[in-house]
Design an enzyme around this catalytic site. Structure first.
Site, PDB file in Angstrom:
ATOM      1  CG  ASN A 197      44.029  37.428  35.901  1.00  0.00           C
ATOM      2  OD1 ASN A 197      43.976  37.437  34.674  1.00  0.00           O
ATOM      3  ND2 ASN A 197      44.806  38.242  36.603  1.00  0.00           N
ATOM      4  CB  THR A 198      38.504  35.054  39.424  1.00  0.00           C
ATOM      5  OG1 THR A 198      39.693  34.907  40.198  1.00  0.00           O
ATOM      6  CG2 THR A 198      37.436  34.125  39.966  1.00  0.00           C
TER       7      THR A 198
END
Length: 360
Positions: free
Chosen positions: A191-192
Site C-alpha cells: 500500500n506504499t
C-alpha cells in the site's frame, strides 16, 4: 480470565464498517487498559518460553503490526496473553494514509483487505506512547513469568522517493532502538508505492548493509544488541525468495549472533482465493485465511535455505490453534496473528499458545 465472550461484541463491531470498528476497538482498549475494566478482555498468559534471536519469548504467539499503528494500546494488548506484541508501522513524519474507505471485510473467507498506507501520527508521537506503556513492570510480579516482548515496526513516508528510503528507515531505527525488544523493517506493504522494490537483490543488499552499520553504532551507544527482522511479502516466487535468502546469509548469518530474522509474511495482492466475493476486487493487501498456505510456502523455503537456527516469525491466516501449529511445523519459530483476532477474538491467543505448547 476474560469475563466477556467476544461473540457478544462481534455483531456490534461487524455492524460498523471495518475501519470504524477498528478505531472503536482501539479507543476502548486505550481507555480501559490498566483499569479494572480490562477484565473484559484480559486472560492469563500461557507460559511456553522459547529463546529466539537472543530474546526470551514467554510464549510463541504474538500480535502482528498494523492493528496498533500508534502504540496507544500496548498494555491492553498485553493483557490478552500475547507473548509479544508488535506495533507500527511508524514513519518519520505523520501521514494520513490512503483515502477512505480503505478496509473491507470478506467474512465468507475469514479475510480482510486493507489499503491503509502507513497512516500514523509520526515517530515522535509513537515514541511518546511507547514510553507510557507499563507492561514491562509485570515481570516484577510474583508468578508473572517473563515479560511480554515489544516489537517496533518501521517504514518510510509515502512522499519519500524510493531511492531515499534508507534515510527514513535510519531515522526510525535511531528513534525506536532504545525502546524495542526487536525492530521490524517493513519493506513489503503493498500500500506504499514502490515499497516492495526494496525486496529486490541490489536494493535489499544496500538497505541491509546500511541498517547493519547503523545498528552496530546504536548497539555500542546503548550497550544492547536489538534484533532486526525483515518483513517480506507472500507474493514472491522461488527465485525471489532464494535471492532474499542469499542476501540475508551474506549480511545476517554469523555464528553465535542470531540477531537478524525474517517475518514471513505480509498481506497478499493475489485474489484467486476470494474471486466473486463482495469487495474481492478492492485494491490493497489481503490478509486472513486466504494467505495461510502462501505464507507457509514462503516459510518452508526460507527455512530450507537458511537452516535450523535462523529466526523466522510466521504470520498469515492463523484462525485456530491447529493453524498456529501448522505454521510452526512449516518452519516458523514463533507466530503472529492479526485478522484472526478480528474474527475470533482474544480467545484465539490462548488457544494458539496452548496448541503450540502441547502439540508443536
Amino acid at each position: 480470565m476474560s469475563l466477556l465472550p467476544y461473540s457478544l461484541a462481534r455483531p456490534f463491531l461487524f455492524a460498523m464498517d471495518a475501519e470504524t470498528a477498528h478505531e472503536h476497538t482501539l479507543a476502548m482498549l486505550a481507555r480501559t487498559q490498566n483499569t479494572p475494566l480490562a477484565w473484559a478482555y484480559c486472560q492469563t498468559r500461557v507460559q511456553d518460553p522459547v529463546q529466539l534471536a537472543g530474546l526470551n519469548f514467554p510464549n510463541r504467539v504474538g500480535l502482528a503490526a498494523g492493528l496498533d499503528k500508534n502504540a496507544h494500546c500496548i498494555d491492553g494488548l498485553a493483557a490478552m496473553g500475547f507473548g509479544f506484541v508488535e506495533v507500527g508501522t511508524v514513519t518519520p513524519k505523520g501521514q494520513p494514509g490512503n483515502p477512505k474507505p480503505r478496509m473491507f471485510r470478506l467474512p465468507e473467507a475469514n479475510a480482510l483487505i486493507n489499503r491503509l498506507g502507513f497512516n500514523n501520527e509520526g515517530l515522535d508521537a509513537f515514541l511518546a506512547n511507547v514510553k507510557l506503556a507499563k507492561f514491562r513492570s509485570e515481570s516484577g510480579k510474583k508468578g508473572a513469568g517473563s515479560p511480554m516482548l515489544l516489537g517496533l515496526n518501521i517504514g518510510k513516508n509515502a512522499a519519500t522517493p524510493i531511492e531515499n528510503a534508507a534515510d527514513d528507515y535510519l531515522i526510525c531505527l535511531d528513534g525506536v532502538y532504545p525502546h524495542a525488544d526487536y525492530v521490524t523493517v517493513n519493506i513489503s506493504s503493498p500500500n506504499t508505492k514502490n515499497l516492495r522494490e526494496l525486496q529486490s537483490d541490489e536494493a535489499l543488499d544496500a538497505l541491509i548493509g546500511t541498517l547493519a552499520k547503523r545498528r552496530a553504532e546504536l548497539a555500542q551507544k546503548h550497550n544492547k544488541q536489538v534484533p532486526v527482522f525483515i518483513k517480506i511479502a507472500p507474493d514472491l516466487d522461488s527465485d525471489q525468495i532464494a535471492v532474499i535468502a542469499a542476501t540475508l546469509k551474506r549480511h545476517c548469518v554469523h555464528e553465535g549472533t542470531p540477531s537478524w530474522g525474517v517475518i514471513a509474511t505480509n498481506t497478499t495482492i493475489a485474489r484467486d482465493a476470494v474471486q466473486g466475493m463482495a469487495h474481492a476486487d478492492e485494491t490493497g493487501g489481503l490478509s486472513g485465511a486466504p494467505v495461510f498456505e502462501k505464507s507457509n510456502a514462503v516459510i518452508r523455503q526460507l527455512r530450507a535455505a537458511m537452516g535450523p537456527h535462523f529466526p523466522i516469525i510466521g504470520v498469515g491466516g492463523i484462525l485456530s490453534g491447529a493453524d498456529a501449529v501448522a505454521k510452526i511445523k512449516a518452519g516458523a519459530d514463533v507466530v503472529q496473528i492479526y485478522t484472526g483476532l478480528i474474527y475470533k477474538g482474544p480467545a484465539l491467543v490462548k488457544e494458539a499458545a496452548l496448541a503450540i505448547r502441547d502439540e508443536a
